[in-house]
Motif scaffolding. Structure first.
Motif, PDB file in Angstrom:
ATOM      1  N   THR A 185      42.681  51.763 -34.316  1.00  0.00           N
ATOM      2  CA  THR A 185      42.479  50.443 -33.723  1.00  0.00           C
ATOM      3  C   THR A 185      43.578  49.533 -34.262  1.00  0.00           C
ATOM      4  OG1 THR A 185      40.093  50.788 -33.775  1.00  0.00           O
ATOM      5  CG2 THR A 185      40.853  48.522 -33.521  1.00  0.00           C
ATOM      6  N   PRO A 186      44.260  48.775 -33.412  1.00  0.00           N
ATOM      7  CA  PRO A 186      45.291  47.863 -33.925  1.00  0.00           C
ATOM      8  C   PRO A 186      44.688  46.892 -34.947  1.00  0.00           C
ATOM      9  CG  PRO A 186      45.386  47.990 -31.526  1.00  0.00           C
ATOM     10  CD  PRO A 186      44.138  48.713 -31.957  1.00  0.00           C
ATOM     11  N   VAL A 187      45.438  46.668 -36.015  1.00  0.00           N
ATOM     12  CA  VAL A 187      44.995  45.760 -37.073  1.00  0.00           C
ATOM     13  C   VAL A 187      46.011  44.634 -37.175  1.00  0.00           C
ATOM     14  CG1 VAL A 187      44.429  45.515 -39.516  1.00  0.00           C
ATOM     15  CG2 VAL A 187      43.925  47.671 -38.343  1.00  0.00           C
ATOM     16  N   LEU A 188      45.567  43.423 -36.888  1.00  0.00           N
ATOM     17  CA  LEU A 188      46.429  42.251 -36.981  1.00  0.00           C
ATOM     18  C   LEU A 188      46.186  41.599 -38.341  1.00  0.00           C
ATOM     19  CD1 LEU A 188      48.437  40.384 -35.498  1.00  0.00           C
ATOM     20  CD2 LEU A 188      46.470  39.035 -34.778  1.00  0.00           C
ATOM     21  N   VAL A 189      47.229  41.566 -39.158  1.00  0.00           N
ATOM     22  CA  VAL A 189      47.107  40.972 -40.486  1.00  0.00           C
ATOM     23  C   VAL A 189      47.734  39.585 -40.437  1.00  0.00           C
ATOM     24  CG1 VAL A 189      47.618  41.224 -42.942  1.00  0.00           C
ATOM     25  CG2 VAL A 189      47.221  43.259 -41.542  1.00  0.00           C
ATOM     26  N   ASP A 190      46.933  38.601 -40.811  1.00  0.00           N
ATOM     27  CA  ASP A 190      47.379  37.206 -40.832  1.00  0.00           C
ATOM     28  C   ASP A 190      47.652  36.825 -42.285  1.00  0.00           C
ATOM     29  OD1 ASP A 190      47.719  34.443 -40.518  1.00  0.00           O
ATOM     30  OD2 ASP A 190      45.563  34.055 -40.428  1.00  0.00           O
ATOM     31  N   PHE A 191      48.922  36.732 -42.636  1.00  0.00           N
ATOM     32  CA  PHE A 191      49.294  36.262 -43.976  1.00  0.00           C
ATOM     33  C   PHE A 191      49.298  34.742 -43.922  1.00  0.00           C
ATOM     34  CE2 PHE A 191      50.975  40.551 -43.911  1.00  0.00           C
ATOM     35  CZ  PHE A 191      50.729  40.993 -45.200  1.00  0.00           C
ATOM     36  N   PHE A 192      48.489  34.112 -44.771  1.00  0.00           N
ATOM     37  CA  PHE A 192      48.319  32.662 -44.710  1.00  0.00           C
ATOM     38  C   PHE A 192      48.256  32.075 -46.118  1.00  0.00           C
ATOM     39  CE2 PHE A 192      44.118  33.996 -45.728  1.00  0.00           C
ATOM     40  CZ  PHE A 192      43.498  32.926 -46.339  1.00  0.00           C
ATOM     41  N   ALA A 193      48.240  30.746 -46.177  1.00  0.00           N
ATOM     42  CA  ALA A 193      48.017  30.029 -47.433  1.00  0.00           C
ATOM     43  C   ALA A 193      47.126  28.832 -47.132  1.00  0.00           C
ATOM     44  CB  ALA A 193      49.348  29.570 -48.028  1.00  0.00           C
ATOM     45  N   ASN A 194      46.271  28.487 -48.084  1.00  0.00           N
ATOM     46  CA  ASN A 194      45.343  27.366 -47.880  1.00  0.00           C
ATOM     47  C   ASN A 194      46.059  26.029 -47.707  1.00  0.00           C
ATOM     48  OD1 ASN A 194      42.919  28.813 -47.885  1.00  0.00           O
ATOM     49  ND2 ASN A 194      42.970  28.964 -50.101  1.00  0.00           N
ATOM     50  N   TRP A 195      47.263  25.903 -48.270  1.00  0.00           N
ATOM     51  CA  TRP A 195      48.001  24.636 -48.206  1.00  0.00           C
ATOM     52  C   TRP A 195      48.847  24.518 -46.941  1.00  0.00           C
ATOM     53  CZ3 TRP A 195      52.814  26.450 -47.770  1.00  0.00           C
ATOM     54  CH2 TRP A 195      53.118  27.677 -48.398  1.00  0.00           C
ATOM     55  N   CYS A 196      48.808  25.530 -46.092  1.00  0.00           N
ATOM     56  CA  CYS A 196      49.709  25.609 -44.932  1.00  0.00           C
ATOM     57  C   CYS A 196      49.046  25.021 -43.687  1.00  0.00           C
ATOM     58  CB  CYS A 196      50.082  27.080 -44.741  1.00  0.00           C
ATOM     59  SG  CYS A 196      50.674  27.527 -43.114  1.00  0.00           S
ATOM     60  N   GLY A 197      49.620  23.931 -43.161  1.00  0.00           N
ATOM     61  CA  GLY A 197      49.092  23.285 -41.958  1.00  0.00           C
ATOM     62  C   GLY A 197      49.038  24.198 -40.743  1.00  0.00           C
ATOM     63  N   PRO A 198      50.164  24.846 -40.381  1.00  0.00           N
ATOM     64  CA  PRO A 198      50.136  25.749 -39.223  1.00  0.00           C
ATOM     65  C   PRO A 198      49.118  26.881 -39.379  1.00  0.00           C
ATOM     66  CG  PRO A 198      52.393  25.221 -39.801  1.00  0.00           C
ATOM     67  CD  PRO A 198      51.525  24.644 -40.892  1.00  0.00           C
ATOM     68  N   CYS A 199      48.869  27.325 -40.610  1.00  0.00           N
ATOM     69  CA  CYS A 199      47.874  28.381 -40.836  1.00  0.00           C
ATOM     70  C   CYS A 199      46.492  27.897 -40.409  1.00  0.00           C
ATOM     71  CB  CYS A 199      47.820  28.781 -42.316  1.00  0.00           C
ATOM     72  SG  CYS A 199      49.368  29.444 -42.940  1.00  0.00           S
ATOM     73  N   LYS A 200      46.222  26.622 -40.693  1.00  0.00           N
ATOM     74  CA  LYS A 200      44.932  26.046 -40.310  1.00  0.00           C
ATOM     75  C   LYS A 200      44.815  25.955 -38.786  1.00  0.00           C
ATOM     76  CE  LYS A 200      44.000  23.369 -44.487  1.00  0.00           C
ATOM     77  NZ  LYS A 200      45.173  23.346 -45.348  1.00  0.00           N
ATOM     78  N   MET A 201      45.947  25.773 -38.105  1.00  0.00           N
ATOM     79  CA  MET A 201      45.940  25.741 -36.638  1.00  0.00           C
ATOM     80  C   MET A 201      45.711  27.143 -36.066  1.00  0.00           C
ATOM     81  SD  MET A 201      49.193  23.154 -36.075  1.00  0.00           S
ATOM     82  CE  MET A 201      49.678  23.973 -34.584  1.00  0.00           C
ATOM     83  N   LEU A 202      46.244  28.148 -36.757  1.00  0.00           N
ATOM     84  CA  LEU A 202      46.169  29.523 -36.256  1.00  0.00           C
ATOM     85  C   LEU A 202      44.768  30.117 -36.421  1.00  0.00           C
ATOM     86  CD1 LEU A 202      47.738  31.889 -35.046  1.00  0.00           C
ATOM     87  CD2 LEU A 202      48.336  32.587 -37.375  1.00  0.00           C
ATOM     88  N   ALA A 203      44.054  29.730 -37.471  1.00  0.00           N
ATOM     89  CA  ALA A 203      42.750  30.340 -37.773  1.00  0.00           C
ATOM     90  C   ALA A 203      41.776  30.312 -36.590  1.00  0.00           C
ATOM     91  CB  ALA A 203      42.138  29.690 -39.010  1.00  0.00           C
ATOM     92  N   PRO A 204      41.538  29.141 -35.952  1.00  0.00           N
ATOM     93  CA  PRO A 204      40.602  29.142 -34.817  1.00  0.00           C
ATOM     94  C   PRO A 204      41.140  29.919 -33.615  1.00  0.00           C
ATOM     95  CG  PRO A 204      41.549  26.949 -35.144  1.00  0.00           C
ATOM     96  CD  PRO A 204      41.980  27.792 -36.309  1.00  0.00           C
ATOM     97  N   ILE A 205      42.462  29.986 -33.461  1.00  0.00           N
ATOM     98  CA  ILE A 205      43.059  30.768 -32.362  1.00  0.00           C
ATOM     99  C   ILE A 205      42.726  32.245 -32.570  1.00  0.00           C
ATOM    100  CG2 ILE A 205      45.235  31.524 -31.290  1.00  0.00           C
ATOM    101  CD1 ILE A 205      46.353  28.701 -32.013  1.00  0.00           C
ATOM    102  N   LEU A 206      42.859  32.712 -33.822  1.00  0.00           N
ATOM    103  CA  LEU A 206      42.554  34.115 -34.111  1.00  0.00           C
ATOM    104  C   LEU A 206      41.062  34.402 -33.917  1.00  0.00           C
ATOM    105  CD1 LEU A 206      44.866  34.847 -37.163  1.00  0.00           C
ATOM    106  CD2 LEU A 206      45.172  35.530 -34.778  1.00  0.00           C
ATOM    107  N   GLU A 207      40.220  33.431 -34.225  1.00  0.00           N
ATOM    108  CA  GLU A 207      38.777  33.615 -33.984  1.00  0.00           C
ATOM    109  C   GLU A 207      38.509  33.781 -32.490  1.00  0.00           C
ATOM    110  OE1 GLU A 207      36.493  30.539 -35.943  1.00  0.00           O
ATOM    111  OE2 GLU A 207      37.495  30.964 -37.850  1.00  0.00           O
ATOM    112  N   GLU A 208      39.213  33.019 -31.662  1.00  0.00           N
ATOM    113  CA  GLU A 208      39.060  33.155 -30.211  1.00  0.00           C
ATOM    114  C   GLU A 208      39.547  34.520 -29.736  1.00  0.00           C
ATOM    115  OE1 GLU A 208      40.817  29.942 -27.964  1.00  0.00           O
ATOM    116  OE2 GLU A 208      40.091  28.467 -29.416  1.00  0.00           O
ATOM    117  N   VAL A 209      40.683  34.966 -30.287  1.00  0.00           N
ATOM    118  CA  VAL A 209      41.223  36.287 -29.939  1.00  0.00           C
ATOM    119  C   VAL A 209      40.190  37.355 -30.276  1.00  0.00           C
ATOM    120  CG1 VAL A 209      42.968  38.012 -30.564  1.00  0.00           C
ATOM    121  CG2 VAL A 209      43.654  35.636 -30.167  1.00  0.00           C
ATOM    122  N   LYS A 210      39.609  37.275 -31.473  1.00  0.00           N
ATOM    123  CA  LYS A 210      38.626  38.260 -31.918  1.00  0.00           C
ATOM    124  C   LYS A 210      37.401  38.235 -31.006  1.00  0.00           C
ATOM    125  CE  LYS A 210      36.687  41.333 -34.529  1.00  0.00           C
ATOM    126  NZ  LYS A 210      37.041  42.716 -34.220  1.00  0.00           N
TER     127      LYS A 210
END
Length: 98
Positions: A13-38
């Motif tokens: 099964t394809p595994v998408l790994v999201d490398f992120f940091a808590n202090w990263c603004g764009p990471c916070k934008m990406l999180a809900p997008i990935l939840e929608e993808v899932k």
């Protein structure tokens, strides 16, 4: 964690790994997008989040220089990677092509 990570990315099964940091603004934008993808793709993809501050060795191993960086693995091989935020439809198209 290392052995389980290796096991996870060896999945057929394809595994998408999201490398992120808590202090990263764009990471916070990406999180809900990935939840929608899932929620849209369900079990067709696994999404794993890796905090680069807590897992610096992984970030170094996969040469993650900026966050967010997404890397797609299939059968243990890296088949795609992208830094920055993508829209849900773009991510879904990429996942479906692998």
């Amino acid at each position: 964690m290392k052995s389980s990570f290796s096991t996870i990315i060896r999945s057929e099964t394809p595994v998408l790994v999201d490398f992120f940091a808590n202090w990263c603004g764009p990471c916070k934008m990406l999180a809900p997008i990935l939840e929608e993808v899932k929620s849209e793709l369900g079990d067709a993809v696994k999404i794993v989040k890796v905090d680069i501050d807590k897992n610096q060795a992984f970030a170094a191993k996969y040469k993650v220089l900026g966050v967010p960086t997404m890397i797609l693995f299939k059968n243990g091989k890296q088949v795609w990677r992208q830094s920055g935020v993508l829209q849900k439809n773009e991510i879904i198209e990429i996942l479906k092509s692998h």
